[in-house]
Design a protein around this motif. Structure first.
Motif, PDB file in Angstrom:
ATOM      1  N   HIS A 167     -54.753  28.013  43.830  1.00  0.00           N
ATOM      2  CA  HIS A 167     -56.068  28.647  43.769  1.00  0.00           C
ATOM      3  C   HIS A 167     -56.843  28.132  42.560  1.00  0.00           C
ATOM      4  N   ALA A 168     -56.144  28.046  41.424  1.00  0.00           N
ATOM      5  CA  ALA A 168     -56.790  27.560  40.197  1.00  0.00           C
ATOM      6  C   ALA A 168     -57.196  26.098  40.342  1.00  0.00           C
ATOM      7  N   ARG A 169     -56.333  25.278  40.959  1.00  0.00           N
ATOM      8  CA  ARG A 169     -56.649  23.855  41.137  1.00  0.00           C
ATOM      9  C   ARG A 169     -57.872  23.691  42.026  1.00  0.00           C
ATOM     10  N   LEU A 170     -57.933  24.450  43.127  1.00  0.00           N
ATOM     11  CA  LEU A 170     -59.082  24.361  44.019  1.00  0.00           C
ATOM     12  C   LEU A 170     -60.370  24.732  43.289  1.00  0.00           C
ATOM     13  N   LYS A 171     -60.312  25.804  42.509  1.00  0.00           N
ATOM     14  CA  LYS A 171     -61.509  26.263  41.813  1.00  0.00           C
ATOM     15  C   LYS A 171     -62.036  25.201  40.860  1.00  0.00           C
ATOM     16  N   GLU A 172     -61.132  24.456  40.251  1.00  0.00           N
ATOM     17  CA  GLU A 172     -61.540  23.389  39.334  1.00  0.00           C
ATOM     18  C   GLU A 172     -62.215  22.236  40.073  1.00  0.00           C
ATOM     19  N   LEU A 173     -61.884  22.063  41.363  1.00  0.00           N
ATOM     20  CA  LEU A 173     -62.473  20.967  42.137  1.00  0.00           C
ATOM     21  C   LEU A 173     -63.904  21.272  42.572  1.00  0.00           C
ATOM     22  N   ASN A 175     -67.666  21.604  42.779  1.00  0.00           N
ATOM     23  CA  ASN A 175     -68.701  20.959  41.969  1.00  0.00           C
ATOM     24  C   ASN A 175     -70.100  21.061  42.589  1.00  0.00           C
ATOM     25  N   THR A 176     -70.269  21.953  43.569  1.00  0.00           N
ATOM     26  CA  THR A 176     -71.600  22.165  44.162  1.00  0.00           C
ATOM     27  C   THR A 176     -71.643  23.548  44.786  1.00  0.00           C
ATOM     28  N   ASN A 177     -72.842  23.987  45.141  1.00  0.00           N
ATOM     29  CA  ASN A 177     -73.001  25.291  45.802  1.00  0.00           C
ATOM     30  C   ASN A 177     -72.699  25.186  47.292  1.00  0.00           C
ATOM     31  N   PRO A 178     -72.116  26.242  47.872  1.00  0.00           N
ATOM     32  CA  PRO A 178     -71.710  27.510  47.273  1.00  0.00           C
ATOM     33  C   PRO A 178     -70.565  27.321  46.273  1.00  0.00           C
ATOM     34  N   ALA A 179     -70.656  27.985  45.140  1.00  0.00           N
ATOM     35  CA  ALA A 179     -69.703  27.768  44.061  1.00  0.00           C
ATOM     36  C   ALA A 179     -68.476  28.656  44.214  1.00  0.00           C
ATOM     37  N   GLY A 180     -67.380  28.222  43.560  1.00  0.00           N
ATOM     38  CA  GLY A 180     -66.166  29.024  43.508  1.00  0.00           C
ATOM     39  C   GLY A 180     -65.315  28.934  44.754  1.00  0.00           C
ATOM     40  N   LEU A 181     -64.284  29.757  44.786  1.00  0.00           N
ATOM     41  CA  LEU A 181     -63.400  29.794  45.953  1.00  0.00           C
ATOM     42  C   LEU A 181     -64.141  30.372  47.154  1.00  0.00           C
ATOM     43  N   LEU A 182     -63.961  29.738  48.307  1.00  0.00           N
ATOM     44  CA  LEU A 182     -64.719  30.097  49.503  1.00  0.00           C
ATOM     45  C   LEU A 182     -63.800  30.452  50.663  1.00  0.00           C
ATOM     46  N   GLN A 183     -64.306  31.328  51.516  1.00  0.00           N
ATOM     47  CA  GLN A 183     -63.637  31.670  52.770  1.00  0.00           C
ATOM     48  C   GLN A 183     -64.509  31.115  53.894  1.00  0.00           C
ATOM     49  N   VAL A 184     -64.000  30.136  54.602  1.00  0.00           N
ATOM     50  CA  VAL A 184     -64.799  29.387  55.570  1.00  0.00           C
ATOM     51  C   VAL A 184     -64.290  29.638  56.987  1.00  0.00           C
ATOM     52  N   SER A 185     -65.209  29.982  57.878  1.00  0.00           N
ATOM     53  CA  SER A 185     -64.889  30.123  59.307  1.00  0.00           C
ATOM     54  C   SER A 185     -65.615  29.024  60.067  1.00  0.00           C
ATOM     55  N   ALA A 186     -64.874  28.157  60.726  1.00  0.00           N
ATOM     56  CA  ALA A 186     -65.458  27.031  61.464  1.00  0.00           C
ATOM     57  C   ALA A 186     -64.915  27.023  62.888  1.00  0.00           C
ATOM     58  N   ASP A 187     -65.611  26.280  63.761  1.00  0.00           N
ATOM     59  CA  ASP A 187     -65.207  26.156  65.171  1.00  0.00           C
ATOM     60  C   ASP A 187     -65.106  27.527  65.844  1.00  0.00           C
ATOM     61  N   VAL A 204     -63.087  25.078  48.603  1.00  0.00           N
ATOM     62  CA  VAL A 204     -64.286  24.991  47.769  1.00  0.00           C
ATOM     63  C   VAL A 204     -65.249  23.969  48.357  1.00  0.00           C
ATOM     64  N   ALA A 205     -66.480  23.981  47.838  1.00  0.00           N
ATOM     65  CA  ALA A 205     -67.489  23.004  48.239  1.00  0.00           C
ATOM     66  C   ALA A 205     -67.563  21.890  47.197  1.00  0.00           C
ATOM     67  N   VAL A 206     -67.669  20.648  47.699  1.00  0.00           N
ATOM     68  CA  VAL A 206     -67.830  19.492  46.817  1.00  0.00           C
ATOM     69  C   VAL A 206     -68.937  18.612  47.376  1.00  0.00           C
ATOM     70  N   THR A 207     -69.486  17.753  46.541  1.00  0.00           N
ATOM     71  CA  THR A 207     -70.547  16.867  46.996  1.00  0.00           C
ATOM     72  C   THR A 207     -70.018  15.901  48.041  1.00  0.00           C
TER      73      THR A 207
END
Length: 288
Positions: A167-173, A175-187, A204-207
């Protein structure tokens, strides 16, 4: 939108013995099939396909009570065999056509729906519109069933299976909005059918140009517009009620419609026991 949904149910009732092309119908109503299905299921409490089946079997019951050939009745309502028709009939009425013909019932009626917009004005939705360039969602994904109310134990188990350090490693990755740890529902099934499978990603979200570390799953997100809804209170109930309010209150009152894409929850702050939280719900939208 309310007018379009009422036109939809009127069209369905007038064409119960025909194949209904929802995509063409949505276009004629000035909507997309995706938005039409999502709004219908959110407001009606059932998928559009389920409503069509219930209405067909409600009307078909009258024919079954007559003396006509069951195969001819099955074909009239779009089924290629009496077996397929009987399964659909039983799923609605709880008994087969032969039982109804012999005993006169029991029958379960699905009335024609009628949508109305009730204006109360007692709830203000904290919303903003955000235009975002293309980005990536990275993290750990799993296929889970859709659950409308209360915690999803499959998602909880997926998150619990990840080490605390991850969790900590993901949060460090991030680098863009939405910021922080995310809960994503796809498909997600456009009909939003409870029990249907979706892809859940904890990440998380990254560029768009950020390299993805080995071992992480990726969801590519094209550039587009997002409606961002702020919610805080008992979790996950406040998030689920906010999600429902987007369909009952926000979309009918604003010139936006849903477009295909992942739904994202950003948890901004939470209690230690996660019983309360402050979060944002990001939904992909386009002008209606």
């Amino acid at each position: 939108m309310i007018s379009a949904l009422n036109q939809l149910v009127d069209f369905i009732d007038g064409h119960l013995t025909e194949e209904i092309n929802v995509d063409d119908l949505a276009i004629s109503l000035g909507m997309t099939e995706y938005h039409l299905r999502r709004m219908f299921s959110s407001l009606a409490g059932m998928p559009l396909s389920e409503y069509v089946r219930r209405r067909r079997m409600t009307v078909a019951a009258t024919d079954v009570l007559g003396t006509g050939d069951l195969l001819a009745i099955a074909v009239r309502y779009g089924y290629g065999s009496t077996e397929a028709f009987s399964r659909a009939f039983r799923s609605v009425h709880g008994v087969g056509p032969s039982d109804v013909r012999r005993n006169g019932g029991p029958l379960r009626t699905q009335p024609q729906l009628r949508f109305r917009l009730t204006v109360e004005g007692n709830t203000t939705m904290d919303t903003r519109i955000a235009d975002r360039p293309a980005f990536k969602l990275i993290g750990h994904s799993a296929r889970v069933p859709l659950i409308h109310s209360g915690p999803n134990p499959h998602i909880q188990a997926h998150i619990a299976s990840l080490p605390v350090s991850e969790h900590a490693r993901l949060k460090e990755l991030s680098n863009t909005n939405p910021a922080g740890l995310l809960q994503v529902s796809a498909d997600v099934d456009p009909d939003y059918t409870e029990g249907s499978e979706l892809t859940y990603l904890h990440g998380v979200a990254v560029t768009e140009t950020t390299p993805v570390p080995e071992g992480l799953d990726t969801v590519e997100v094209p550039a587009g517009t997002w409606a961002v809804f702020h919610a805080e209170g008992a979790y996950p109930e406040v998030l689920q009620s906010t999600w429902a309010s987007t369909a009952t209150d926000w979309f009918p009152s604003n010139p936006w419609r849903l477009r295909p894409g992942p739904a994202i929850v950003a948890v901004l702050d939470r209690a230690a026991d996660f019983r309360t939280a402050s979060c944002e719900l990001w939904l992909p939208v386009e002008r209606g």
